[in-house]
Design an enzyme around this catalytic site. Structure first.
Site, PDB file in Angstrom:
ATOM      1  N   TYR A  37       6.880  -6.393 -26.846  1.00 34.95           N
ATOM      2  CA  TYR A  37       7.503  -5.810 -25.653  1.00 34.95           C
ATOM      3  C   TYR A  37       8.720  -6.637 -25.241  1.00 34.95           C
ATOM      4  CZ  TYR A  37       8.034  -4.162 -20.845  1.00 34.95           C
ATOM      5  OH  TYR A  37       8.546  -3.650 -19.672  1.00 34.95           O
ATOM      6  N   ASP A  38       8.524  -7.965 -25.225  1.00 34.06           N
ATOM      7  CA  ASP A  38       9.623  -8.849 -24.820  1.00 34.06           C
ATOM      8  C   ASP A  38      10.840  -8.671 -25.729  1.00 34.06           C
ATOM      9  OD1 ASP A  38       8.084  -9.761 -22.809  1.00 34.06           O
ATOM     10  OD2 ASP A  38       7.520 -11.654 -23.788  1.00 34.06           O
ATOM     11  N   SER A  83      -2.292   7.833  10.183  1.00 33.50           N
ATOM     12  CA  SER A  83      -3.361   6.977   9.692  1.00 33.50           C
ATOM     13  C   SER A  83      -4.607   7.838   9.469  1.00 33.50           C
ATOM     14  CB  SER A  83      -3.586   5.904  10.741  1.00 33.50           C
ATOM     15  OG  SER A  83      -4.519   4.998  10.272  1.00 33.50           O
ATOM     16  N   GLU A 114     -11.700   9.618  -2.856  1.00 38.01           N
ATOM     17  CA  GLU A 114     -10.844   8.676  -3.590  1.00 38.01           C
ATOM     18  C   GLU A 114     -11.072   7.272  -3.054  1.00 38.01           C
ATOM     19  OE1 GLU A 114      -6.836   9.790  -2.608  1.00 38.01           O
ATOM     20  OE2 GLU A 114      -7.247  11.872  -3.098  1.00 38.01           O
ATOM     21  N   LYS A 116     -10.237   3.977  -1.149  1.00 41.16           N
ATOM     22  CA  LYS A 116      -9.296   3.608  -0.096  1.00 41.16           C
ATOM     23  C   LYS A 116      -8.700   2.261  -0.501  1.00 41.16           C
ATOM     24  CE  LYS A 116      -8.983   3.195   4.928  1.00 41.16           C
ATOM     25  NZ  LYS A 116      -8.093   2.069   4.896  1.00 41.16           N
ATOM     26  N   ASP A 118      -6.773  -1.037  -0.466  1.00 36.94           N
ATOM     27  CA  ASP A 118      -6.453  -1.952   0.627  1.00 36.94           C
ATOM     28  C   ASP A 118      -5.101  -2.595   0.363  1.00 36.94           C
ATOM     29  OD1 ASP A 118      -6.660  -3.396   2.880  1.00 36.94           O
ATOM     30  OD2 ASP A 118      -8.169  -4.800   2.145  1.00 36.94           O
ATOM     31  N   ARG A 137       5.469   1.978   6.072  1.00 42.41           N
ATOM     32  CA  ARG A 137       5.005   2.854   7.138  1.00 42.41           C
ATOM     33  C   ARG A 137       5.609   2.442   8.489  1.00 42.41           C
ATOM     34  NH1 ARG A 137      -0.380   4.680   8.037  1.00 42.41           N
ATOM     35  NH2 ARG A 137      -1.133   2.707   7.224  1.00 42.41           N
ATOM     36  N   GLU A 173      -0.097   3.433  -1.669  1.00 42.36           N
ATOM     37  CA  GLU A 173      -0.233   2.026  -1.287  1.00 42.36           C
ATOM     38  C   GLU A 173       0.399   1.146  -2.348  1.00 42.36           C
ATOM     39  OE1 GLU A 173      -2.532   1.028   1.734  1.00 42.36           O
ATOM     40  OE2 GLU A 173      -1.881   3.108   1.749  1.00 42.36           O
ATOM     41  N   TYR A 225      -1.152   8.835  -3.531  1.00 42.02           N
ATOM     42  CA  TYR A 225      -2.230   9.789  -3.243  1.00 42.02           C
ATOM     43  C   TYR A 225      -1.813  10.920  -2.324  1.00 42.02           C
ATOM     44  CZ  TYR A 225      -2.296   6.395   0.538  1.00 42.02           C
ATOM     45  OH  TYR A 225      -1.911   5.550   1.542  1.00 42.02           O
ATOM     46  N   LYS A 313     -15.714   3.510   5.753  1.00 47.06           N
ATOM     47  CA  LYS A 313     -15.500   2.073   5.557  1.00 47.06           C
ATOM     48  C   LYS A 313     -16.791   1.415   5.079  1.00 47.06           C
ATOM     49  CE  LYS A 313     -12.059   0.110   6.912  1.00 47.06           C
ATOM     50  NZ  LYS A 313     -11.137  -0.063   7.950  1.00 47.06           N
ATOM     51  N   CYS A 407      -9.949 -29.852  27.884  1.00 44.62           N
ATOM     52  CA  CYS A 407      -9.209 -29.329  26.732  1.00 44.62           C
ATOM     53  C   CYS A 407      -9.104 -30.442  25.668  1.00 44.62           C
ATOM     54  CB  CYS A 407      -7.817 -28.889  27.174  1.00 44.62           C
ATOM     55  SG  CYS A 407      -6.730 -28.522  25.780  1.00 44.62           S
ATOM     56  N   CYS A 410      -5.202 -31.562  25.365  1.00 45.54           N
ATOM     57  CA  CYS A 410      -4.417 -32.269  26.389  1.00 45.54           C
ATOM     58  C   CYS A 410      -5.296 -32.892  27.465  1.00 45.54           C
ATOM     59  CB  CYS A 410      -3.398 -31.320  27.013  1.00 45.54           C
ATOM     60  SG  CYS A 410      -4.158 -30.054  28.041  1.00 45.54           S
ATOM     61  N   CYS A 429      -7.934 -23.634  28.966  1.00 46.58           N
ATOM     62  CA  CYS A 429      -7.213 -24.813  29.418  1.00 46.58           C
ATOM     63  C   CYS A 429      -6.166 -24.313  30.400  1.00 46.58           C
ATOM     64  CB  CYS A 429      -6.536 -25.467  28.212  1.00 46.58           C
ATOM     65  SG  CYS A 429      -5.176 -26.541  28.639  1.00 46.58           S
ATOM     66  N   CYS A 434       0.239 -27.632  27.819  1.00 46.52           N
ATOM     67  CA  CYS A 434      -0.652 -28.106  26.750  1.00 46.52           C
ATOM     68  C   CYS A 434       0.047 -27.862  25.402  1.00 46.52           C
ATOM     69  CB  CYS A 434      -1.962 -27.328  26.821  1.00 46.52           C
ATOM     70  SG  CYS A 434      -3.017 -27.588  25.389  1.00 46.52           S
TER      71      CYS A 434
END
Ligand code: IVH
Length: 674
Positions: A37-38, A83, A114, A116, A118, A137, A173, A225, A313, A407, A410, A429, A434
């Site tokens: 390929y190269d 969405s 299908e 999803k 990420d 988006r 995506e 998609y 999900k 805190c 500080c 705090c 701080c």
């Protein structure tokens, strides 16, 4: 070589390389060795050196990335990128199917399932088959033009195969392959650079690279998609659409399911869960879609998501490890957050060393002790959290943690704040100076989602604050090059880039500034809403809580918080310093209420099949002119746009006396209102 010989050899070579790219990246079945390929690729480059004037825009050499850009242009999507709503259980999937069946009572429905993916959503615009634009988006309405970067993605055809519509927007995506992501992170670590938290962050960072040559070296891929704007014919079902994508040389998900019943959908979701670990990209769910495009049109969308599709999900991955210690982190609002220091453990693609314990109450509820074995998971798949202690594994050596009364950063007093709206008590705090709060505010201000100042990350901010150079965001604008280069391990180029970023932030949209100020309860969405309601920062500052609360999109808690913030003389002085530094105080999003568009205040209902426009396109035309496209007819409806086979909505409009127009009249109204 003569020009015609060049042309023949060049197009043959280019074609051959494209074929191998497709086999490798799209089909996952390489047909030649990397070396062979190269050699082909080198021959192509050598040829192009001889005749640079004859290089075609779809030549594989065009993927190496052109000249660096100054920034990304904002582009409005021809059709908004919406969405998906989510489901988390089989019962919710069944409810979804029932909801859609109710919208389409007479129809027999079939569905696709299908993966999803990420990744980072992208819209790719092809004109006459050539890739002309790649837009992120963004906020769904407007995204960043990252064309030069997407062109470097080897699996994406610069030219589509076959006879394709003259305008074709493909949506999907962009992701980083798992294997490539692991290698990239190892390389970064070896070179002393920070590791990316996960592949999605790495993808976002890579797509936002101003130098496409860097993008070209990163292992990005894309899976498509869906569709955006189209001029021409497209397949009538999702199944055929996915096949069509492949025939054009575009990568679609390697597995999808066609289902007729709720049970089939649930089995497909389970099957996908079994096989998704084998994909070379992260998935966080399954997407169910109505197969028929015509039926989708009849379901329509809400402002956020289509009604004809939904995501399922999967439960986040979990891992067990030892909690070695608990430390306290002080955030920009002064909140003290307990952090679990863990025995490193591999979880969902990354090694996790720290996890949040949320707050003191949550820690007590879970009875977390130092030395415990704990279960962690990635909440929202990004921030790891301790979800549970495996108490049965305790041996008695575990120690309770005493939450500090001062805190840790500080040593100021802390107070309990129960007004957060989340139901949790936050220990804060109270010292605005701080150092941890100062750093947090600066980091937030520089963050990509706010003023987007490149180089203003944790390390830089820590150094600036540590050296006493910057105490509030206005002081960023006074920084000098020699001050920044004097910081430890700071190359002049990085320092200059950072200062350029600070300079560029002066003209960012007002909502970014308002969000960047870090006002309690003011996220990016609220900041945008505020800039829609007020023409400039001065008008916003002068509004009292009641005036703020009168605005449609602003509730009483936000109104109070915003007016308190601007009433503080310290903050007023800060704003004056920002004004002097030359920041943009005018709101480009401002809508005075009667200037929004010719259709403002007008509600339209679309019904039946229109002769040329898809329903989504007609809705677009309405929304672009400030009007509202609603799905039900009432007395408040101004016009019903009716096409063929308009049913009950048309009848209702006639009964209520709502004007009914056809597509031609509608288009005329649109034209007249340009
Ligand atoms: S369809 C109108 N299909 O997930 C929106 N989305 O959480 C139609 N996503 O916005 C989207 N894989 O960015 C669809 N196979 C897939 C997807 C997918 C990933 C993303 C997409 C969407 C987000 C919602």
């Amino acid at each position: 070589m003569s020009k015609s010989d060049f042309k023949t050899r060049h197009s043959k070579l280019a074609e051959e390389i494209r074929r191998h790219d497709k086999a490798y990246y799209v089909e996952g079945t390489p047909t030649i060795s990397d070396h062979a390929y190269d050699m082909l690729y080198r021959e192509l480059l050598d040829l192009e050196k001889e005749h640079p004037e004859m290089v075609t825009p779809d030549s594989p050499s065009q993927r190496v990335g052109g000249a660096p850009l100054d920034g990304f242009e904002s582009v409005r999507h021809a059709i908004p990128m919406k969405s998906l709503d989510n489901t988390y259980s089989p019962d919710e999937v069944r409810d979804f199917v029932k909801r859609v069946q109710k919208l389409l009572p007479e129809e027999e429905l079939d569905w696709t399932v299908e993966p999803k993916v990420d990744g980072v959503a992208i819209c790719l615009r092809y004109e006459n088959g050539m890739l002309v634009a790649g837009i992120t988006r963004g906020d769904g309405t407007t995204g960043d033009d990252v064309t030069e970067n997407v062109k470097t993605i080897r699996g994406l055809p610069l030219k589509l195969q076959g006879n394709v519509p003259s305008v074709l927007e493909l949506r999907g995506e962009v992701y980083m392959t798992r294997s490539g992501f692991a290698k990239l992170n190892d390389k970064r670590e070896a070179e002393g650079e920070e590791r990316f938290a996960n592949a999605r962050n790495a993808t976002t960072g890579t797509l936002k690279q101003l130098d496409p040559k860097i993008t070209a070296q990163r292992p990005l891929q894309a899976i498509l998609y869906g569709l955006g704007q189209v001029q021409g014919d497209t397949p009538p079902t999702q199944q055929e659409f996915l096949d069509w994508l492949k025939s054009m040389g575009v990568k679609a998900s390697e597995r999808n399911w066609l289902c007729k019943t709720e049970d089939e959908l649930i089995s497909a979701i389970d099957e996908l869960d079994q096989v998704r670990d084998g994909f070379d990209y992260e998935t966080d769910g399954a997407v169910m879609k109505l197969n028929s495009v015509a039926l989708r049109e009849r379901c329509g969308s809400t402002s956020k998501a289509p009604r004809w599709a939904i995501a399922y999900k999967y439960a986040p991955e979990q891992a067990e490890t030892v909690l070695k210690d608990i430390t306290i982190q002080v955030g920009r609002t002064g909140a003290l957050t307990p952090v679990a220091e863990l025995e490193p453990v591999f979880l969902a693609g990354t090694t996790v060393k720290r996890a949040t314990l949320h707050n003191e109450e949550d820690m007590r509820r879970k009875d977390v002790r130092i030395g415990d074995r704990v279960i962690i998971e990635k909440a929202g798949d990004i921030i790891p959290a301790v979800v549970k202690v495996t108490k049965e594994k305790r041996d008695g050596s575990e120690k309770e943690f005493v939450f500090p009364s001062k805190c840790p950063e500080c040593q100021s007093e802390v107070t309990k704040d129960s007004t957060t709206g989340s139901g949790n008590v936050v220990i804060r705090c109270q010292n605005p100076d701080c150092p941890a709060q100062v750093r947090g505010r600066l980091e937030h201000y520089c963050h990509r989602g706010a003023m987007d100042i490149e180089g203003g990350g944790e390390v830089m901010v820590r150094q600036l604050v540590g050296a006493g150079l910057v105490l509030d965001v206005s002081e960023l604008y006074k920084l000098k090059l020699d001050e920044v280069t004097a910081l430890e391990r700071m190359a002049e180029k990085s320092a200059q880039n950072f200062l350029d970023g600070i300079h560029a932030s002066k003209s960012r949209e007002l909502w970014r500034l308002i969000f960047g100020l870090g006002i309690l309860h003011v996220g990016a969405g609220v900041a945008k809403a505020l800039t829609r309601c007020f023409p400039d920062l001065d008008a916003l500052m002068d509004a009292n809580a009641d005036q703020l609360n009168e605005q449609d999109e602003i509730g009483p808690v936000i109104a109070q918080s915003v007016s308190n913030w601007f009433a503080d003389p310290f903050h007023r002085k800060l704003i004056e310093r920002l004004r002097k530094a030359g920041l943009e105080f005018n709101s480009s999003l401002f809508n005075s209420g009667n200037e929004i568009g010719p259709f403002t205040g007008k509600t339209f209902v679309l019904t039946g099949t229109l002769p040329t426009l898809k329903r989504s396109e007609a809705a677009e035309l309405i929304e672009a002119r400030g009007g509202k496209a609603s799905s039900s007819v009432s007395k408040k409806t101004h016009f019903v746009v009716a096409g063929e086979e308009a049913g009950s909505k048309l009848a209702k409009a006639e009964k209520l006396g709502v004007p009914v127009i056809d597509e031609a009249e509608f288009l005329k109204m649109c034209e007249e209102s340009q």
